[in-house]
Design an enzyme around this catalytic site. Structure first.
Site, PDB file in Angstrom:
ATOM      1  N   CYS A 160      32.378  20.324 -85.384  1.00 56.33           N
ATOM      2  CA  CYS A 160      33.557  19.447 -84.927  1.00 56.33           C
ATOM      3  C   CYS A 160      34.163  19.779 -83.630  1.00 56.33           C
ATOM      4  O   CYS A 160      34.993  19.055 -83.105  1.00 56.33           O
ATOM      5  CB  CYS A 160      34.655  19.157 -85.825  1.00 56.33           C
ATOM      6  SG  CYS A 160      33.607  18.925 -87.655  1.00 56.33           S
ATOM      7  N   HIS A 293      43.967  19.249 -84.580  1.00 61.84           N
ATOM      8  CA  HIS A 293      42.756  18.932 -84.874  1.00 61.84           C
ATOM      9  C   HIS A 293      43.162  17.887 -86.370  1.00 61.84           C
ATOM     10  O   HIS A 293      42.438  16.743 -86.550  1.00 61.84           O
ATOM     11  CB  HIS A 293      41.883  20.199 -85.544  1.00 61.84           C
ATOM     12  CG  HIS A 293      40.595  19.686 -85.928  1.00 61.84           C
ATOM     13  ND1 HIS A 293      39.733  19.037 -85.198  1.00 61.84           N
ATOM     14  CD2 HIS A 293      40.074  20.124 -87.073  1.00 61.84           C
ATOM     15  CE1 HIS A 293      38.728  18.998 -85.736  1.00 61.84           C
ATOM     16  NE2 HIS A 293      38.768  19.728 -86.972  1.00 61.84           N
ATOM     17  N   HIS A 329      37.463  11.356 -88.852  1.00 56.62           N
ATOM     18  CA  HIS A 329      37.004  12.442 -88.234  1.00 56.62           C
ATOM     19  C   HIS A 329      35.591  12.154 -87.604  1.00 56.62           C
ATOM     20  O   HIS A 329      34.630  11.865 -88.468  1.00 56.62           O
ATOM     21  CB  HIS A 329      36.984  13.572 -89.140  1.00 56.62           C
ATOM     22  CG  HIS A 329      36.759  14.902 -88.574  1.00 56.62           C
ATOM     23  ND1 HIS A 329      36.548  15.104 -87.013  1.00 56.62           N
ATOM     24  CD2 HIS A 329      36.398  16.104 -89.195  1.00 56.62           C
ATOM     25  CE1 HIS A 329      36.043  16.134 -86.793  1.00 56.62           C
ATOM     26  NE2 HIS A 329      36.225  17.092 -87.791  1.00 56.62           N
TER      27      HIS A 329
END
Length: 399
Positions: A160, A293, A329
């Protein structure tokens, strides 16, 4: 040598918009893109929500004016849309006029196609042409070919944080004189493999994700692509280019704590932020906004919050929000789309809201910005943390 790298173009496609302008409108109006699954077959349709782009592959192919008989993956198609907008935004008409490269990133690669034919390859030789598309680098080469790029092409896959590391690599290539300009970012489509994988890890929510909320249950997966164009001072001056923002700092670190979990003290995140400050030369007090994040998983938000407190002090943490409640996400694309959001925040003097927040986490006294807020923003810190301890931080500056 200047520490700052100019950003002259940006492009994006996500569940809240098919270009930069549409994404900005959604961010300003609080319109999220989390919905039921409609665009691919899965037994979880109707029970798991995702940040899905409601354009079929056929629609993407038409938008890109590609031949209908191609075997391009959805990850590649999304990347082409965003990269094309970024190049056009930068006013580039001859992509090979300078030493130009593409550093793209992906986690899913061509899984959206290869998972369909996994059990058919031996019995159906005509399907074997799809095997190559599974490779992560296949999408990067497809995007470069679509752009007509003849220069360096590379691919990064660090979960990620992938797009953040692509942006960082591009900056280093310019600083070291290897390239004059670089298209950097990431692209990932949704797939059954990633949906089932994250579901098995039990970190998907059964509703809408709630970053930094005490009662957060997990994340919504999303799909997206975003790229920014980095250019050297020499090219900017020679072409009299308009600069959207600057990449002033970056850092990455790995706490080697666990395959999928962040360390309890946020060590990797702390080290990445610390390194980004060293590169930028900025003081902690210079940061006006943090695009966290903020995955809305119990582990990430606690670990990231602790890391921010270690860096800034509990009472000095700048205003922050997670935009993943808008988009989901988006894995390797996450740092790319959040780079675009960070630049938009500076351009328009806005902090975008942390949607769905209700209750402060009991472990610390950190509360995200929950309403659209006007503020003069000169420096944005953007965090991206990945499985395997891959932690990266970028700092974007107005000048």
């Amino acid at each position: 040598m200047s520490q700052k790298i100019a950003i002259t173009g940006m492009g994006i496609i996500s569940s809240i918009g098919h270009n930069v302008e549409e994404n900005l409108i959604s961010l300003k109006t609080g319109k999220h893109g989390i919905s039921d699954i409609e665009m691919f077959e899965t037994r979880h349709a109707g029970s798991i929500k995702t940040g899905e782009i409601k354009w079929s592959n056929e629609e993407l192919i038409r938008q890109l004016q590609l031949p209908e008989d191609n075997n391009v993956t959805r990850t590649s198609l999304l990347g082409m849309v965003a990269a094309k907008e970024a190049v056009e935004s930068a006013g580039i008409t001859d992509i090979n006029a300078y030493k130009t490269g593409l550093i793209s990133s992906t986690s899913v690669g061509g899984m959206d196609i290869t998972e369909k034919y996994f059990y058919s390859y031996e019995n159906f030789p005509e399907k074997q042409k799809y095997i190559d598309s599974h490779d992560a680098g296949n999408s990067s080469l497809a995007i470069a070919d679509y752009l007509g790029l003849k220069g360096m092409v590379s691919t990064i896959s660090t979960a990620c944080s992938s797009a953040a590391n692509a942006i960082m690599m591009g900056a280093k290539l310019i600083k070291n004189g290897v390239l004059d300009r670089v298209i950097v970012g990431g692209t990932d489509s949704l797939s059954k493999f990633t949906l089932n994988g994250f579901n098995t890890l039990m970190i998907l929510t059964d509703s809408y994700n709630t970053p930094f909320d005490n009662d957060r249950k997990g994340l919504n997966l999303g799909e997206a692509a975003a790229y920014i164009v980095l250019e050297s001072d020499e090219v900017v001056k020679k072409e009299n280019k308009k600069v959207l923002a600057y990449l002033s700092g970056y850092g990455n670190a790995n706490d080697a704590h666990h395959q999928t979990a962040s360390s309890e003290n946020g060590q990797g995140a702390y080290l990445a932020m610390e390194q980004a400050f060293k590169v930028s030369g900025l003081a902690k007090e210079d940061i006006d906004y943090i695009n966290v994040h903020g995955t809305a998983t119990p582990n990430n938000d606690l670990s990231e919050g602790i890391a921010m407190i270690r860096i800034f002090g509990e009472d000095q943490v700048p205003e922050f929000s997670s935009t993943k409640a808008f988009t989901g996400h988006t894995l390797a694309a996450a740092a790319g789309i959040e780079a675009v959001f960070s630049i938009l925040a500076m351009q328009h003097g806005l902090i975008f809201p942390n949607l769905n927040f209700k209750t402060k986490m009991q472990e610390f006294n950190l509360i995200p910005v929950t309403e659209l807020k006007e503020k003069s923003i000169n420096h944005v810190l953007s965090n991206s943390f990945g499985f395997g301890g891959n932690c990266s931080t970028l700092i974007f500056s107005k000048s």
